[in-house]
Write a protein that holds these residues in place. Structure first.
Motif, PDB file in Angstrom:
ATOM      1  N   VAL A  48     -67.421 -90.289 -36.551  1.00  0.00           N
ATOM      2  CA  VAL A  48     -68.219 -89.152 -36.265  1.00  0.00           C
ATOM      3  C   VAL A  48     -67.354 -87.871 -36.449  1.00  0.00           C
ATOM      4  O   VAL A  48     -67.036 -86.663 -36.818  1.00  0.00           O
ATOM      5  CB  VAL A  48     -68.843 -89.161 -34.907  1.00  0.00           C
ATOM      6  N   TYR A  59     -65.047 -83.340 -39.033  1.00  0.00           N
ATOM      7  CA  TYR A  59     -66.459 -84.128 -38.761  1.00  0.00           C
ATOM      8  C   TYR A  59     -67.505 -84.697 -39.762  1.00  0.00           C
ATOM      9  O   TYR A  59     -66.661 -84.332 -41.140  1.00  0.00           O
ATOM     10  CB  TYR A  59     -67.003 -82.838 -37.914  1.00  0.00           C
ATOM     11  N   SER A  62     -72.794 -84.616 -41.386  1.00  0.00           N
ATOM     12  CA  SER A  62     -74.499 -84.829 -40.349  1.00  0.00           C
ATOM     13  C   SER A  62     -74.244 -84.662 -38.605  1.00  0.00           C
ATOM     14  O   SER A  62     -75.034 -83.720 -38.467  1.00  0.00           O
ATOM     15  CB  SER A  62     -74.780 -86.195 -40.214  1.00  0.00           C
ATOM     16  N   VAL A  63     -73.058 -84.024 -38.304  1.00  0.00           N
ATOM     17  CA  VAL A  63     -72.762 -83.801 -37.048  1.00  0.00           C
ATOM     18  C   VAL A  63     -72.082 -81.942 -37.046  1.00  0.00           C
ATOM     19  O   VAL A  63     -72.088 -81.508 -36.167  1.00  0.00           O
ATOM     20  CB  VAL A  63     -71.930 -84.785 -36.268  1.00  0.00           C
ATOM     21  N   ARG A  66     -73.009 -79.235 -35.101  1.00  0.00           N
ATOM     22  CA  ARG A  66     -73.198 -79.860 -32.761  1.00  0.00           C
ATOM     23  C   ARG A  66     -73.172 -80.323 -32.506  1.00  0.00           C
ATOM     24  O   ARG A  66     -72.721 -80.310 -31.287  1.00  0.00           O
ATOM     25  CB  ARG A  66     -74.905 -80.583 -33.164  1.00  0.00           C
ATOM     26  N   PHE A  67     -71.582 -81.176 -32.572  1.00  0.00           N
ATOM     27  CA  PHE A  67     -70.832 -82.011 -32.018  1.00  0.00           C
ATOM     28  C   PHE A  67     -69.677 -81.430 -32.240  1.00  0.00           C
ATOM     29  O   PHE A  67     -69.227 -80.590 -32.791  1.00  0.00           O
ATOM     30  CB  PHE A  67     -70.518 -83.425 -32.486  1.00  0.00           C
ATOM     31  N   MET A  82     -72.192 -83.446 -27.801  1.00  0.00           N
ATOM     32  CA  MET A  82     -72.960 -82.961 -28.825  1.00  0.00           C
ATOM     33  C   MET A  82     -74.389 -82.668 -28.178  1.00  0.00           C
ATOM     34  O   MET A  82     -74.997 -83.032 -26.887  1.00  0.00           O
ATOM     35  CB  MET A  82     -73.574 -85.376 -28.325  1.00  0.00           C
ATOM     36  N   ASP A  89     -79.094 -90.274 -33.590  1.00  0.00           N
ATOM     37  CA  ASP A  89     -78.264 -89.600 -33.720  1.00  0.00           C
ATOM     38  C   ASP A  89     -78.111 -91.004 -32.751  1.00  0.00           C
ATOM     39  O   ASP A  89     -76.996 -91.142 -31.990  1.00  0.00           O
ATOM     40  CB  ASP A  89     -78.166 -88.510 -32.717  1.00  0.00           C
TER      41      ASP A  89
END
Length: 117
Positions: A48, A59, A62-63, A66-67, A82, A89
């Motif tokens: 992640v 990162y 996919s994240v 956002r994260f 997150m 997720d």
């Protein structure tokens, strides 16, 4: 040896936020990278986010956006904030670290994150 203990996680609705934290103990002076993997049922564990000792972060696509991963070297902790969570997720999130000079991986016990639609 390094021991990693996670906290946080839980159940949240889609679009919400959660924070997972991980505290390291033991031979913490040998820790190099720290970060988070996740694993959904029946799927392989995927990276992640990871952060170096100097704070350089990477990162999964996919994240991204956002994260956010953060690290406190004085406290030997790594957090994952997150935001804008999606049902996809939903996973068990595992804290990890590597130690040097011979690279070795250590893992936390995992914490469940569930995002409801």
């Amino acid at each position: 040896q390094v021991l990693l203990v996670e906290s946080g996680g839980g159940l949240v609705q889609a679009g919400g936020s959660l924070r997972v934290s991980c505290a390291a103990s033991g031979r913490v002076s040998s820790i190099t990278n720290m970060g988070w993997y996740r694993q959904a049922p029946g799927k392989e564990r995927e990276l992640v986010a990871t952060i170096t000792r100097t704070g350089s972060a990477n990162y999964a696509d996919s994240v991204k956006g956002r994260f956010t991963i953060s690290r406190d070297n004085a406290k030997n902790t790594v957090d994952l904030q997150m935001n804008s969570l999606k049902p996809e997720d939903t996973c068990v999130y595992y804290c990890y670290c590597t130690t040097g000079p011979l690279v070795r991986y250590y893992w936390g016990q995992g914490t469940q994150v569930t995002v409801s639609s």
